[in-house]
Design a protein around this motif. Structure first.
Motif, PDB file in Angstrom:
ATOM      1  N   THR A 325       0.848  -1.189   0.000  1.00  0.00           N
ATOM      2  CA  THR A 325       0.000   0.000   0.000  1.00  0.00           C
ATOM      3  C   THR A 325       0.888   1.246   0.000  1.00  0.00           C
ATOM      4  OG1 THR A 325      -1.607  -1.221   1.318  1.00  0.00           O
ATOM      5  CG2 THR A 325      -1.921   1.157   1.144  1.00  0.00           C
ATOM      6  N   SER A 327      -0.519   4.472  -0.918  1.00  0.00           N
ATOM      7  CA  SER A 327      -1.298   5.696  -0.760  1.00  0.00           C
ATOM      8  C   SER A 327      -2.696   5.357  -0.263  1.00  0.00           C
ATOM      9  CB  SER A 327      -1.393   6.447  -2.098  1.00  0.00           C
ATOM     10  OG  SER A 327      -2.181   7.616  -1.980  1.00  0.00           O
ATOM     11  N   ARG A 328      -3.228   6.226   0.631  1.00  0.00           N
ATOM     12  CA  ARG A 328      -4.627   6.181   1.060  1.00  0.00           C
ATOM     13  C   ARG A 328      -5.224   7.563   0.812  1.00  0.00           C
ATOM     14  NH1 ARG A 328      -6.968   2.529   4.402  1.00  0.00           N
ATOM     15  NH2 ARG A 328      -8.747   3.686   3.557  1.00  0.00           N
ATOM     16  N   ALA A 334      -7.396   2.407  -1.390  1.00  0.00           N
ATOM     17  CA  ALA A 334      -5.955   2.233  -1.186  1.00  0.00           C
ATOM     18  C   ALA A 334      -5.318   1.977  -2.542  1.00  0.00           C
ATOM     19  CB  ALA A 334      -5.678   1.068  -0.240  1.00  0.00           C
ATOM     20  N   VAL A 390      -0.873   2.465   5.004  1.00  0.00           N
ATOM     21  CA  VAL A 390       0.276   2.682   4.121  1.00  0.00           C
ATOM     22  C   VAL A 390       1.443   1.842   4.633  1.00  0.00           C
ATOM     23  CG1 VAL A 390       2.007   4.365   3.386  1.00  0.00           C
ATOM     24  CG2 VAL A 390      -0.423   4.980   3.361  1.00  0.00           C
TER      25      VAL A 390
END
Length: 432
Positions: A325, A327-328, A334, A390
């Motif tokens: 992951t 980026s959120r 995600a 992340v």
């Protein structure tokens, strides 16, 4: 007959690793594959994204398919284009595979460079450079057994013309390919196929060796109409063989069977097998299933006769993607660091299965799904409150091994994809 040069296959572990090998850490650069494996790496020592193969699942799949084919009374020439991995070809041959199937002249050349001794080219070879190489190779090694396909009189004439300068005595065994309306290659109907066979018999450079086809070009699911279409097609293939039987100049091959309908092929064709010629021309029935060795969590898990829902001894998915992951950017979304350059997507998008946050693997939030892939990103949609922080790593189930392997030059093999820290116990070299 030596089926593959095991020393050349083993020598792949002497290849030096470098930055061209996606996912391997810089600490591996400059080491041979053998030296890197001696450091006892774990999966979390590698970078993401990464594709892995599960050793136990591969072993089980090879055994399941070998036993199934033997029980059905047919031979297996697995389609090598699925993996383009000589290491896996060697394992399939060691388990009793009759030969290896390939799709292009170049793939045949790769296989010959590793000493594969019996090859079915499930395609027509009309390339003049490829034919010149083939003629020289057949002349150089009388133990090399090769079969090509032809599906038209024009194909026969093209092959014959390009082989005029071949060494004296070289003849290329060919199988008459039967197709179907709306399908891919192949003569459109038995009568047309018989005309192709007549042209082969008149050829100075080709030799009639049997019949072949690909039933999955005509159907894509297990609905009753699809099953009927496949059965009718395979029945026509059997009819073509019977009509040609009296004119075979050598023991005959009858070949069909991808990884979706091999049960229907066996149902309709296994009765033709007569390798001693006790009841007619000596005939070997050959399945070309290729995806079984890896299987998947998508298309083949739904259609294969050896899927979990259809047999007591099913195939298992041996491949997984692992993506981090990165980026959120908004609630419920995600972004993962794996995309179309890394994972297959033509037969279904990846499916999130497990989550690792540094405390071992745990379940994914319910209803999490991958909605799209960009070149280097996956869009993971999450339910309200779904926690995928992340830096966490998502294990992905994949669909279609053929378009997974072709994205990787080197694929780590792990001991157990369900373990908290899977160990990397081998590296598969691919040739795409």
């Amino acid at each position: 007959m030596q089926t593959i040069d095991s020393a050349k296959v083993a020598a792949l572990h002497d290849r030096v690793l470098g930055p061209e090998h996606k996912s391997l850490p810089p600490a591996a650069w400059g080491l041979s594959a053998r030296e890197f494996l001696a450091t006892a790496p774990h999966l979390d020592d590698l970078e993401t994204p990464v594709l892995t193969i599960d050793r136990a699942a591969v072993d089980a799949n090879i055994a399941v398919m070998a036993e199934w084919a033997a029980g059905a009374g047919v031979r297996l020439a697995p389609h090598g284009k699925t993996t383009m991995s000589p290491q896996l070809w060697g394992e399939q041959l060691a388990a009793g595979a009759w030969g290896i199937t390939l799709a292009t002249g170049w793939q045949v050349q790769v296989a010959r460079s590793f000493g594969v001794a019996r090859i079915v080219l499930a395609n027509a070879l009309v390339d003049p450079v490829g034919l010149a190489w083939l003629a020289a190779e057949l002349d150089r090694d009388p133990g090399f057994e090769f079969y090509s396909w032809v599906d038209s009189v024009a194909t026969v004439e093209a092959m014959d013309g390009h082989l005029t300068g071949a060494p004296a005595g070289v003849r290329v065994p060919v199988l008459i390919e039967l197709g179907g309306t709306g399908g891919r290659t192949g003569a459109r109907g038995v009568e047309e196929a018989l005309a192709v066979a007549a042209a082969v018999r008149s050829s100075a450079r080709l030799e009639l060796a049997g019949v072949g086809g690909y039933e999955a070009a005509l159907a894509h699911d297990r609905r009753p109409d699809a099953v009927t279409t496949v059965r009718d097609y395979v029945d026509d293939l059997a009819r073509l063989h019977r009509e040609l039987a009296a004119g075979y100049e050598r023991p005959a091959i009858v070949t069909a069977g991808g990884s979706a309908y091999q049960d229907l092929v066996v149902e309709r064709l296994a009765g033709l097998a007569d390798e001693r010629g006790e009841h007619g021309p000596a005939t070997t029935v050959v399945l070309r299933s290729g995806a079984y060795i890896i299987h998947d969590d998508g298309f083949y898990s739904g259609i294969s006769p050896l899927a979990t829902s259809r047999t007591e001894h099913p195939l298992r998915s041996a491949m997984h993607g692992w993506a981090r992951t990165v980026s959120r950017p908004e609630p419920g979304l995600a972004l993962l660091d794996a995309g179309k350059r890394d994972l297959p997507f033509d037969e279904g998008l990846p499916v999130p299965q497990r989550l690792s946050t540094g405390r071992g693997q745990e379940g994914m939030p319910n209803a999490a799904l991958v909605s799209a892939l960009n070149d280097q990103h996956a869009f993971l949609r999450l339910p309200e409150g779904g926690e995928v922080p992340v830096g966490s790593v998502v294990r992905l189930g994949l669909s279609h091994p053929c378009t997974a392997f072709d994205k990787w030059r080197l694929i780590p093999v792990v001991d157990d994809a369900g373990a908290d820290r899977p160990r990397v116990i081998d590296l598969l070299h691919t040739f795409f």
